[in-house]
Design a protein around this motif. Structure first.
Motif, PDB file in Angstrom:
ATOM      1  N   ASP A 247       0.805  -1.225   0.000  1.00  0.00           N
ATOM      2  CA  ASP A 247       0.000   0.000   0.000  1.00  0.00           C
ATOM      3  C   ASP A 247       0.837   1.274   0.000  1.00  0.00           C
ATOM      4  N   VAL A 248       2.155   1.127  -0.060  1.00  0.00           N
ATOM      5  CA  VAL A 248       3.033   2.297   0.021  1.00  0.00           C
ATOM      6  C   VAL A 248       2.769   3.275  -1.119  1.00  0.00           C
ATOM      7  N   ALA A 249       2.684   2.766  -2.327  1.00  0.00           N
ATOM      8  CA  ALA A 249       2.534   3.659  -3.484  1.00  0.00           C
ATOM      9  C   ALA A 249       1.312   4.564  -3.344  1.00  0.00           C
ATOM     10  N   SER A 250       0.211   4.000  -2.883  1.00  0.00           N
ATOM     11  CA  SER A 250      -1.012   4.797  -2.757  1.00  0.00           C
ATOM     12  C   SER A 250      -0.975   5.730  -1.555  1.00  0.00           C
ATOM     13  N   ALA A 251      -0.013   5.514  -0.641  1.00  0.00           N
ATOM     14  CA  ALA A 251       0.088   6.357   0.559  1.00  0.00           C
ATOM     15  C   ALA A 251       0.990   7.564   0.358  1.00  0.00           C
ATOM     16  N   ILE A 252       1.656   7.643  -0.773  1.00  0.00           N
ATOM     17  CA  ILE A 252       2.539   8.781  -1.044  1.00  0.00           C
ATOM     18  C   ILE A 252       1.688   9.974  -1.469  1.00  0.00           C
ATOM     19  N   CYS A 253       1.711  11.017  -0.645  1.00  0.00           N
ATOM     20  CA  CYS A 253       0.895  12.196  -0.926  1.00  0.00           C
ATOM     21  C   CYS A 253       1.692  13.453  -0.594  1.00  0.00           C
ATOM     22  N   GLU A 254       1.072  14.601  -0.737  1.00  0.00           N
ATOM     23  CA  GLU A 254       1.804  15.860  -0.669  1.00  0.00           C
ATOM     24  C   GLU A 254       2.142  16.328   0.737  1.00  0.00           C
ATOM     25  N   ASP A 255       1.731  15.588   1.778  1.00  0.00           N
ATOM     26  CA  ASP A 255       2.197  15.944   3.121  1.00  0.00           C
ATOM     27  C   ASP A 255       3.387  15.106   3.548  1.00  0.00           C
ATOM     28  N   VAL A 256       3.850  14.211   2.677  1.00  0.00           N
ATOM     29  CA  VAL A 256       4.995  13.347   2.982  1.00  0.00           C
ATOM     30  C   VAL A 256       6.297  14.096   2.698  1.00  0.00           C
ATOM     31  N   ALA A 257       7.145  14.163   3.712  1.00  0.00           N
ATOM     32  CA  ALA A 257       8.457  14.788   3.551  1.00  0.00           C
ATOM     33  C   ALA A 257       9.469  13.808   2.974  1.00  0.00           C
ATOM     34  N   VAL A 258       9.439  12.583   3.503  1.00  0.00           N
ATOM     35  CA  VAL A 258      10.440  11.577   3.162  1.00  0.00           C
ATOM     36  C   VAL A 258       9.763  10.222   2.990  1.00  0.00           C
ATOM     37  N   VAL A 259      10.151   9.519   1.944  1.00  0.00           N
ATOM     38  CA  VAL A 259       9.793   8.115   1.790  1.00  0.00           C
ATOM     39  C   VAL A 259      11.054   7.310   2.065  1.00  0.00           C
ATOM     40  N   MET A 260      11.002   6.456   3.082  1.00  0.00           N
ATOM     41  CA  MET A 260      12.176   5.676   3.500  1.00  0.00           C
ATOM     42  C   MET A 260      11.794   4.198   3.479  1.00  0.00           C
ATOM     43  N   LEU A 261      12.367   3.451   2.536  1.00  0.00           N
ATOM     44  CA  LEU A 261      12.005   2.048   2.360  1.00  0.00           C
ATOM     45  C   LEU A 261      13.242   1.181   2.218  1.00  0.00           C
ATOM     46  N   THR A 262      13.112  -0.055   2.664  1.00  0.00           N
ATOM     47  CA  THR A 262      14.127  -1.061   2.371  1.00  0.00           C
ATOM     48  C   THR A 262      13.742  -1.723   1.053  1.00  0.00           C
TER      49      THR A 262
ATOM     50  N   GLY B 146      12.309   2.180  -9.182  1.00  0.00           N
ATOM     51  CA  GLY B 146      12.066   3.281 -10.104  1.00  0.00           C
ATOM     52  C   GLY B 146      10.679   3.873  -9.949  1.00  0.00           C
ATOM     53  N   HIS B 147       9.682   3.005  -9.827  1.00  0.00           N
ATOM     54  CA  HIS B 147       8.293   3.460  -9.720  1.00  0.00           C
ATOM     55  C   HIS B 147       8.053   4.234  -8.428  1.00  0.00           C
ATOM     56  N   ILE B 148       8.506   3.681  -7.310  1.00  0.00           N
ATOM     57  CA  ILE B 148       8.287   4.337  -6.014  1.00  0.00           C
ATOM     58  C   ILE B 148       9.029   5.668  -5.951  1.00  0.00           C
ATOM     59  N   THR B 149      10.254   5.700  -6.448  1.00  0.00           N
ATOM     60  CA  THR B 149      11.020   6.951  -6.436  1.00  0.00           C
ATOM     61  C   THR B 149      10.329   8.008  -7.279  1.00  0.00           C
ATOM     62  N   ARG B 150       9.826   7.610  -8.416  1.00  0.00           N
ATOM     63  CA  ARG B 150       9.117   8.560  -9.283  1.00  0.00           C
ATOM     64  C   ARG B 150       7.875   9.119  -8.581  1.00  0.00           C
ATOM     65  N   LEU B 151       7.112   8.257  -7.904  1.00  0.00           N
ATOM     66  CA  LEU B 151       5.928   8.716  -7.181  1.00  0.00           C
ATOM     67  C   LEU B 151       6.309   9.672  -6.054  1.00  0.00           C
TER      68      LEU B 151
ATOM     69  N   ARG C 199      17.386   8.423  -9.551  1.00  0.00           N
ATOM     70  CA  ARG C 199      17.394   9.804  -9.037  1.00  0.00           C
ATOM     71  C   ARG C 199      17.032   9.912  -7.561  1.00  0.00           C
ATOM     72  N   ALA C 200      17.053   8.812  -6.815  1.00  0.00           N
ATOM     73  CA  ALA C 200      16.823   8.901  -5.371  1.00  0.00           C
ATOM     74  C   ALA C 200      17.874   9.805  -4.740  1.00  0.00           C
ATOM     75  N   GLU C 201      17.460  10.555  -3.726  1.00  0.00           N
ATOM     76  CA  GLU C 201      18.397  11.465  -3.068  1.00  0.00           C
ATOM     77  C   GLU C 201      19.422  10.724  -2.220  1.00  0.00           C
ATOM     78  N   PHE C 202      18.989   9.673  -1.527  1.00  0.00           N
ATOM     79  CA  PHE C 202      19.877   8.974  -0.603  1.00  0.00           C
ATOM     80  C   PHE C 202      19.704   7.451  -0.725  1.00  0.00           C
ATOM     81  N   ALA C 203      20.764   6.741  -0.410  1.00  0.00           N
ATOM     82  CA  ALA C 203      20.698   5.295  -0.212  1.00  0.00           C
ATOM     83  C   ALA C 203      21.690   4.945   0.879  1.00  0.00           C
ATOM     84  N   VAL C 204      21.354   3.936   1.663  1.00  0.00           N
ATOM     85  CA  VAL C 204      22.228   3.459   2.726  1.00  0.00           C
ATOM     86  C   VAL C 204      22.302   1.942   2.628  1.00  0.00           C
ATOM     87  N   GLY C 205      23.290   1.368   3.279  1.00  0.00           N
ATOM     88  CA  GLY C 205      23.386  -0.091   3.252  1.00  0.00           C
ATOM     89  C   GLY C 205      24.493  -0.598   4.142  1.00  0.00           C
ATOM     90  N   CYS C 206      24.448  -1.895   4.391  1.00  0.00           N
ATOM     91  CA  CYS C 206      25.511  -2.536   5.168  1.00  0.00           C
ATOM     92  C   CYS C 206      26.370  -3.375   4.229  1.00  0.00           C
TER      93      CYS C 206
END
Length: 397
Positions: A140-155, A168-173, A200-207
């Motif tokens: 349900d993440v894709a449908s929850a992305i709206c204009e009050d969201v500052a950051v989308v943070m997903l694994t 690609g799809h989630i970053t574009r949304l 074009r994601a702003e950040f990525a992290v990983g171990c």
């Protein structure tokens, strides 16, 4: 020319072991122990503090970062290494919120790895500006992305099931909604092709202790999109993120690159081990790794389902929706996994009932998969997991 797979001879895997837990801790690469001994004995022991210059310790974090960049589709000078993944999540999230000061929502998902959610919760408490963490179901993440969201943070790849988000799809949304995008690549780097710069994601992290085989506690990494680096205000303004650390200036002046996201003194011994571990990736194309991984996982699913109707597939059946692991649900999964480990098939368990198996084509082949499935059938079909010794729950599952 791409290197052939598997490359099992590059790893020290005990005889008689089929190692299907590289998604949790990679095995010891050959040459890594020798590299550590050289750093300890020759560089530290022989050069003492001079080794920061004579052994070029100071640039090691950047050199290792550039090698990781090549595995995640990032340009040189865009990946900083050091600290832990939790710290890197905190850095990325804090910087992202600063970039969207008029918004109050951090969007993740309910299946995200706990530490990512814990760091978000802690940051919200620390800054005290009425931010909110929302965690809808992964689907349900894709449908929850709206204009009050500052950051989308997903694994990118779910640690329990191996379910994979469409990066690609989630970053574009996220961008269409005006949000900053952070990807956690803990179960992606070295497992599936990643094109972090292209999306074009702003950040990525990983171990680096999973598929990159850097060893327990190996340093984490953080990617920042090059065009936003100078706008990033590090919440953890460490000495080695300073533009000129040895100028010893009393006020913080950030480095003019992703190096500003370094914090403390780099763990030289562990970085050296990681550097040696990355040699196993020389000449390897991620597209070949992915093709081999899909074949191994599909074979494993078919073999286990044929032999073990007691197990329920908990991973997506469609390989396009799955990372490089396969999970099965079983009521007695913990005990069954202990019985498997006792017989040389090493996977792991995640509560409440998930048996996880990771597939790393660098050292796993088709014969390993079929043999593992046969041993799983013996354990499940013969109910060997009922032995009392497999009921004792260890600190690490």
């Amino acid at each position: 020319m791409a290197a052939s797979l598997p490359r099992k001879g590059l790893f020290d895997i005990p005889d008689g072991v089929i190692y299907l837990d590289g998604n949790s801790l990679g095995p010891l690469p050959k040459g890594a122990a020798e590299r550590a001994l050289n750093v300890i004995g020759e560089e530290w022991g022989g050069e003492l503090i001079r080794a920061w210059n004579t052994a070029d310790w100071m640039t090691l974090p950047k050199r290792v970062g550039d090698r990781i960049a090549g595995l995640i589709g990032a340009p040189e000078d865009s990946v900083a290494t050091g600290d832990t993944l939790s710290i890197k999540v905190y850095q990325a999230l804090a910087a992202a919120l600063e970039m969207r000061p008029d918004r109050k929502v951090i969007l993740s998902d309910s299946g995200n790895f706990p530490t990512d959610l814990y760091m978000a919760q802690g940051l919200i408490r620390t800054i005290g500006k009425d931010h909110e963490l929302r965690t809808p179901a992964p689907e349900d993440v894709a449908s929850a992305i709206c204009e009050d969201v500052a950051v989308v943070m997903l694994t990118h790849v779910d640690y329990r099931s191996g379910r994979m988000h469409d990066m690609g799809h989630i970053t574009r949304l996220a961008h269409e909604a005006g949000a900053v995008m952070i990807w956690d690549l803990a179960h992606s780097a070295g497992a599936v092709p990643v094109e972090i710069a292209a999306c074009r994601a702003e950040f990525a992290v990983g171990c680096t202790y999973k598929y990159l085989n850097g060893g327990p506690g190996a340093p984490a990494f953080i990617y920042a999109r090059p065009d936003i680096v100078e706008r990033i205000e590090p919440a953890l303004a460490g000495w080695l993120g300073h533009a000129a650390p040895f100028a010893m200036e009393p006020d913080y002046r950030p480095a003019m690159s992703t190096e500003r996201l370094r914090v403390g003194t780099p763990p030289i011994i562990q970085l050296s081990v990681l550097d040696a571990a990355l040699d196993a990736w020389d000449g390897v194309a991620m597209v070949d790794v992915r093709a081999a991984s899909i074949g191994l996982c599909d074979t494993f699913i078919s073999e286990v389902e044929l032999r073990c109707p007691q197990l329920t597939l908990a991973s997506p059946r469609d390989s396009g929706l799955r990372g490089s692991q396969v999970s099965f649900a079983f009521e007695h999964g913990y005990a069954a996994m202990q019985a498997l480990i006792d017989r040389g098939v090493i996977g792991d368990f995640r509560a409440p009932d998930i048996m996880r198996f990771g597939f790393t084509p660098l050292y796993i082949g088709d014969d390993d998969v079929r043999t593992a499935a046969a041993i799983i059938a013996e354990v499940i079909g013969g109910e060997l997991w009922r032995d009392e010794k497999y009921q004792v729950v260890s600190a690490v599952t």
